[in-house]
Write an enzyme that holds these catalytic residues in place. Structure first.
Site, PDB file in Angstrom:
ATOM      1  N   SER A  20     -27.809  44.118 -59.206  1.00 47.98           N
ATOM      2  CA  SER A  20     -28.292  44.145 -60.592  1.00 47.98           C
ATOM      3  C   SER A  20     -28.305  42.739 -61.197  1.00 47.98           C
ATOM      4  O   SER A  20     -28.895  42.530 -62.259  1.00 47.98           O
ATOM      5  CB  SER A  20     -27.436  45.078 -61.440  1.00 47.98           C
ATOM      6  OG  SER A  20     -26.085  44.658 -61.437  1.00 47.98           O
ATOM      7  N   CYS A  21     -27.697  41.789 -60.529  1.00 52.64           N
ATOM      8  CA  CYS A  21     -27.708  40.401 -60.992  1.00 52.64           C
ATOM      9  C   CYS A  21     -29.114  39.816 -60.836  1.00 52.64           C
ATOM     10  O   CYS A  21     -29.929  40.310 -60.071  1.00 52.64           O
ATOM     11  CB  CYS A  21     -26.724  39.557 -60.198  1.00 52.64           C
ATOM     12  SG  CYS A  21     -24.997  40.032 -60.409  1.00 52.64           S
ATOM     13  N   VAL A  22     -29.365  38.736 -61.563  1.00 57.88           N
ATOM     14  CA  VAL A  22     -30.642  38.039 -61.484  1.00 57.88           C
ATOM     15  C   VAL A  22     -30.404  36.642 -60.925  1.00 57.88           C
ATOM     16  O   VAL A  22     -29.495  35.934 -61.364  1.00 57.88           O
ATOM     17  CB  VAL A  22     -31.321  37.958 -62.874  1.00 57.88           C
ATOM     18  CG1 VAL A  22     -32.486  36.982 -62.871  1.00 57.88           C
ATOM     19  CG2 VAL A  22     -31.786  39.332 -63.308  1.00 57.88           C
ATOM     20  N   GLY A  25     -32.193  42.037 -60.405  1.00 56.79           N
ATOM     21  CA  GLY A  25     -32.243  42.992 -61.498  1.00 56.79           C
ATOM     22  C   GLY A  25     -32.483  44.419 -61.048  1.00 56.79           C
ATOM     23  O   GLY A  25     -33.080  45.215 -61.766  1.00 56.79           O
TER      24      GLY A  25
END
Length: 164
Positions: free
Chosen positions: A35-37, A99
């Site tokens: 979910s990190c960018v 994301g």
């Protein structure tokens, strides 16, 4: 022709959660994202760039440690560090990946979606064009940002590598 001098510095540097790395060609910067960018900024003429592993969208005034933890503090830190090495914001291009929605529940807060939304908004506000992006979905990604040419290689499970 060999000079007889060996560099013990690795050509690839891993950027962990909340971290930011700045480097020049021929280095590569890597990260594993859910979910990190992964926010990459690149200066083509200087072959200089940076990668932030953004965990959450906004710091809300918190002094983020490490600087890449939040999208707002990560972008500010990247711009400051790249600027100190001669890169002006108007000369940078951005690439963003990650994301993903990593959890099956479709609750009101999907952190991956919020990370993407805020990161894109901040880049637009800073006037930094996004050259390419690979965002969303339900699978994590491994990204490799090549500072010799500005390309980002994205690898996801059961998919051919994508070069953006």
């Amino acid at each position: 022709m060999s000079t007889g001098i060996r560099s013990h510095e690795p050509l690839a540097e891993h950027v962990g959660m909340g971290q930011v790395a700045i480097a020049r060609s021929p280095k590569t910067l890597t990260a594993v994202l859910g979910s990190c960018v992964g926010l990459a900024l690149y200066h083509p003429r200087l072959k200089l760039g940076g990668l932030a592993h953004v965990v959450l969208p906004l710091s809300n005034g918190s002094s983020a440690q490490p600087p890449g933890k939040y999208a707002d503090t990560a972008l500010e830190f990247l711009l400051r560090q790249l600027g100190s090495q001669g890169a002006q914001a108007r000369e940078l291009i951005a690439k963003v990946a990650g994301g993903a929605c990593m959890f099956a529940s479709a609750g009101p807060l999907q952190i991956g979606e919020e990370n993407v939304r805020v990161t894109l908004r901040l880049l637009q506000a800073a006037g930094i064009p996004i050259s390419t992006q690979d965002l969303g979905g339900t699978k994590g990604r491994r990204i490799t940002f090549d500072l010799s040419n500005g390309q980002m290689i994205i690898q996801s499970v059961n998919q051919a590598p994508l070069v953006i």
